[in-house]
Design a protein around this motif. Sequence first.
Motif, PDB file in Angstrom:
ATOM      1  N   SER A   1      46.511  30.084  32.794  1.00  0.00           N
ATOM      2  CA  SER A   1      45.380  29.304  33.111  1.00  0.00           C
ATOM      3  C   SER A   1      43.975  30.066  32.822  1.00  0.00           C
ATOM      4  O   SER A   1      43.094  29.380  32.360  1.00  0.00           O
ATOM      5  CB  SER A   1      45.283  29.080  34.699  1.00  0.00           C
ATOM      6  OG  SER A   1      46.211  28.599  35.220  1.00  0.00           O
ATOM      7  N   MET A   2      44.211  31.345  32.935  1.00  0.00           N
ATOM      8  CA  MET A   2      42.852  32.205  32.790  1.00  0.00           C
ATOM      9  C   MET A   2      42.768  32.265  31.196  1.00  0.00           C
ATOM     10  O   MET A   2      41.680  32.125  30.689  1.00  0.00           O
ATOM     11  CB  MET A   2      43.139  33.701  33.049  1.00  0.00           C
ATOM     12  CG  MET A   2      41.729  34.693  32.913  1.00  0.00           C
ATOM     13  SD  MET A   2      42.045  36.146  33.332  1.00  0.00           S
ATOM     14  CE  MET A   2      42.102  35.914  35.322  1.00  0.00           C
ATOM     15  N   ARG A   3      43.565  32.150  30.222  1.00  0.00           N
ATOM     16  CA  ARG A   3      43.577  32.203  28.926  1.00  0.00           C
ATOM     17  C   ARG A   3      42.965  30.810  28.443  1.00  0.00           C
ATOM     18  O   ARG A   3      42.193  30.754  27.722  1.00  0.00           O
ATOM     19  CB  ARG A   3      45.028  32.481  28.302  1.00  0.00           C
ATOM     20  CG  ARG A   3      44.802  32.825  26.603  1.00  0.00           C
ATOM     21  CD  ARG A   3      45.933  33.243  26.233  1.00  0.00           C
ATOM     22  NE  ARG A   3      47.034  31.960  26.129  1.00  0.00           N
ATOM     23  CZ  ARG A   3      48.187  32.208  25.365  1.00  0.00           C
ATOM     24  NH1 ARG A   3      48.776  33.412  25.153  1.00  0.00           N
ATOM     25  NH2 ARG A   3      48.913  31.171  25.439  1.00  0.00           N
ATOM     26  N   LEU A   4      43.457  29.656  28.887  1.00  0.00           N
ATOM     27  CA  LEU A   4      42.987  28.472  28.754  1.00  0.00           C
ATOM     28  C   LEU A   4      41.612  28.417  29.083  1.00  0.00           C
ATOM     29  O   LEU A   4      40.805  27.658  28.164  1.00  0.00           O
ATOM     30  CB  LEU A   4      43.807  27.417  29.213  1.00  0.00           C
ATOM     31  CG  LEU A   4      45.469  27.323  28.793  1.00  0.00           C
ATOM     32  CD1 LEU A   4      46.074  26.343  29.537  1.00  0.00           C
ATOM     33  CD2 LEU A   4      45.352  26.687  27.224  1.00  0.00           C
ATOM     34  N   GLU A   5      41.179  28.721  30.435  1.00  0.00           N
ATOM     35  CA  GLU A   5      39.980  28.696  30.827  1.00  0.00           C
ATOM     36  C   GLU A   5      38.839  29.289  29.974  1.00  0.00           C
ATOM     37  O   GLU A   5      37.840  29.133  29.620  1.00  0.00           O
ATOM     38  CB  GLU A   5      39.842  29.208  32.205  1.00  0.00           C
ATOM     39  CG  GLU A   5      38.268  29.091  32.839  1.00  0.00           C
ATOM     40  CD  GLU A   5      38.378  29.258  34.168  1.00  0.00           C
ATOM     41  OE1 GLU A   5      37.447  29.506  34.733  1.00  0.00           O
ATOM     42  OE2 GLU A   5      39.469  29.790  34.915  1.00  0.00           O
ATOM     43  N   MET A   6      39.247  30.763  29.505  1.00  0.00           N
ATOM     44  CA  MET A   6      38.460  31.436  28.487  1.00  0.00           C
ATOM     45  C   MET A   6      38.297  30.772  27.142  1.00  0.00           C
ATOM     46  O   MET A   6      37.339  30.691  26.644  1.00  0.00           O
ATOM     47  CB  MET A   6      39.077  32.872  28.528  1.00  0.00           C
ATOM     48  CG  MET A   6      39.282  33.587  29.462  1.00  0.00           C
ATOM     49  SD  MET A   6      37.683  34.183  30.132  1.00  0.00           S
ATOM     50  CE  MET A   6      37.230  35.623  29.032  1.00  0.00           C
TER      51      MET A   6
ATOM     52  N   LYS B   1      32.030  26.159  25.027  1.00  0.00           N
ATOM     53  CA  LYS B   1      31.079  25.578  25.704  1.00  0.00           C
ATOM     54  C   LYS B   1      29.669  25.975  25.662  1.00  0.00           C
ATOM     55  O   LYS B   1      29.827  27.372  25.610  1.00  0.00           O
ATOM     56  CB  LYS B   1      31.553  25.352  27.033  1.00  0.00           C
ATOM     57  CG  LYS B   1      32.713  24.473  27.216  1.00  0.00           C
ATOM     58  CD  LYS B   1      32.387  22.828  27.162  1.00  0.00           C
ATOM     59  CE  LYS B   1      33.422  21.954  27.382  1.00  0.00           C
ATOM     60  NZ  LYS B   1      33.074  20.329  26.814  1.00  0.00           N
TER      61      LYS B   1
ATOM     62  N   SER C   1      48.628  22.709  35.671  1.00  0.00           N
ATOM     63  CA  SER C   1      47.889  21.815  35.013  1.00  0.00           C
ATOM     64  C   SER C   1      48.561  21.362  33.885  1.00  0.00           C
ATOM     65  O   SER C   1      49.878  22.213  33.276  1.00  0.00           O
ATOM     66  CB  SER C   1      46.565  22.371  34.414  1.00  0.00           C
ATOM     67  OG  SER C   1      46.566  23.276  33.556  1.00  0.00           O
TER      68      SER C   1
ATOM     69  N   MET D   1      38.353  27.435  26.816  1.00  0.00           N
ATOM     70  CA  MET D   1      37.671  26.404  27.057  1.00  0.00           C
ATOM     71  C   MET D   1      36.002  26.896  27.140  1.00  0.00           C
ATOM     72  O   MET D   1      35.103  26.357  26.559  1.00  0.00           O
ATOM     73  CB  MET D   1      37.939  25.572  28.098  1.00  0.00           C
ATOM     74  CG  MET D   1      37.184  24.434  28.499  1.00  0.00           C
ATOM     75  SD  MET D   1      37.801  23.771  29.996  1.00  0.00           S
ATOM     76  CE  MET D   1      39.457  23.321  29.548  1.00  0.00           C
ATOM     77  N   LEU D   2      35.953  27.972  27.845  1.00  0.00           N
ATOM     78  CA  LEU D   2      34.626  28.415  28.064  1.00  0.00           C
ATOM     79  C   LEU D   2      33.803  28.825  26.695  1.00  0.00           C
ATOM     80  O   LEU D   2      32.889  28.780  26.420  1.00  0.00           O
ATOM     81  CB  LEU D   2      34.400  29.482  29.169  1.00  0.00           C
ATOM     82  CG  LEU D   2      34.811  29.034  30.541  1.00  0.00           C
ATOM     83  CD1 LEU D   2      34.720  30.390  31.322  1.00  0.00           C
ATOM     84  CD2 LEU D   2      33.521  28.205  30.935  1.00  0.00           C
TER      85      LEU D   2
ATOM     86  N   VAL E   1      48.595  23.904  31.254  1.00  0.00           N
ATOM     87  CA  VAL E   1      49.496  25.252  31.267  1.00  0.00           C
ATOM     88  C   VAL E   1      50.837  24.914  31.250  1.00  0.00           C
ATOM     89  O   VAL E   1      51.497  25.702  30.678  1.00  0.00           O
ATOM     90  CB  VAL E   1      48.983  25.624  32.738  1.00  0.00           C
ATOM     91  CG1 VAL E   1      50.013  26.605  32.912  1.00  0.00           C
ATOM     92  CG2 VAL E   1      47.563  26.288  32.950  1.00  0.00           C
TER      93      VAL E   1
ATOM     94  N   ARG F   1      48.795  31.984  36.290  1.00  0.00           N
ATOM     95  CA  ARG F   1      47.642  32.596  36.444  1.00  0.00           C
ATOM     96  C   ARG F   1      47.121  33.083  35.058  1.00  0.00           C
ATOM     97  O   ARG F   1      45.894  32.855  34.442  1.00  0.00           O
ATOM     98  CB  ARG F   1      47.822  33.697  37.320  1.00  0.00           C
ATOM     99  CG  ARG F   1      47.789  33.487  38.849  1.00  0.00           C
ATOM    100  CD  ARG F   1      47.237  34.595  39.791  1.00  0.00           C
ATOM    101  NE  ARG F   1      48.246  35.676  39.733  1.00  0.00           N
ATOM    102  CZ  ARG F   1      49.512  35.850  40.444  1.00  0.00           C
ATOM    103  NH1 ARG F   1      49.625  34.951  41.265  1.00  0.00           N
ATOM    104  NH2 ARG F   1      50.278  36.718  40.325  1.00  0.00           N
TER     105      ARG F   1
END
Length: 374
Positions: A199-204, A210, A11, A206-207, A14, A196
């Motif tokens: 991506s996981m770090r950015l997703e965490m 939220k 992305s 972001m979560l 990323v 990976r």
Amino acid sequence: MSIGRKNRIESIAVRNALVADLAYSTVPTSIMGCTIVGIAVFAYVSTELVILLPAAACGALGAIGKLGLMQCQRKFAKRNDLQTSEPMDWELWHAALTMLMAVSVGIIAASIFFQDDVKLQMLATGLMFGYCSGVVSRLGIRPKIAMAALISSAGPTLISASLWCDSPHLILAAIFLMFLLGGFESVRHVYQTAVRHFSMRLEMAMLAQKDPLTGLANRIGLRTAFQAISPDDAVAVFCLDLDGFKLVNDRYGHAMGDALLKLVAERLVAATRPDATTVRMGGDEFVVLQPGMHRHSEVEGLARGITTCLQEPFRLVGEDVRIGASVGHAVSALKPTDLDGLLMRADEASYRIKSSRKPGMPSRRSLYVIQGGA
């Protein structure tokens, strides 16, 4: 998964993170620059090959350039300017300076292998393997740059070793080729692992910003959005507390209460501007952060819109459920340094409305104006 599918798994966020990570290879770059120059100068003293001197100069220039580039990147990162600058520019500079060093290594190692001096060839082998291992470990996160550097540094060395046409050199050339192919596989692995990880770090991250029930921003997301507002921009904050939500919870249960909160979140997002940040603070408390509201009429209009949209009935379990909202708001002509002060004034306004209103009366609004950025 092949590197050719990079765009499918990487992305923009990323990629920005991977490019930003290139700024943290100061020590390996310094060591490699000194090694290139040292071996080239030593080989020149032993062979008097003139080509070794410009090759050493290119290697030194590439290393110094990369060190300066990394320092600039880190300075930009501290000012958060990496988010507004184009990552492609940084990546292209890294690619150009990396190739300068890679070509330097290739020329030095290949030139040495044309000389009938086993000791110098051992140094060239060490130089080539040391550089390639550094490329895989530090530049594998940008596979195109890494593979180009591997080919440019190991390719000429492989060819010059094979031109001897004797068994030891042919075996050495075959080893170079196998390690080169292995380097490609290592780059692929390093890249996919990094994608990976980021991506996981950015997703965490972001979560973490939220609200899991409504999908709105939470308190952390609110502060992140506030920090992104320009210091010269006006800021309005709307605090609202739902009226009648407890009755819905008591009558229909918490599942229906959660469903109502989701519907409230949808209406709030629809009633606000695209640049607004809608936040669930917890329970039935919500906040709307709206930059760019310079006129009181705009603030009043948005407050009325929020109140009106929440007064419309909600359809739950086959029934029309009506609630209200106590909406208080505060506005600052300039972005204040402290978000808490703005929230406190808006929340006080909401509380005073809720406590002063008689049962059955419609929700009202209150406005606090903070002059300047105080």
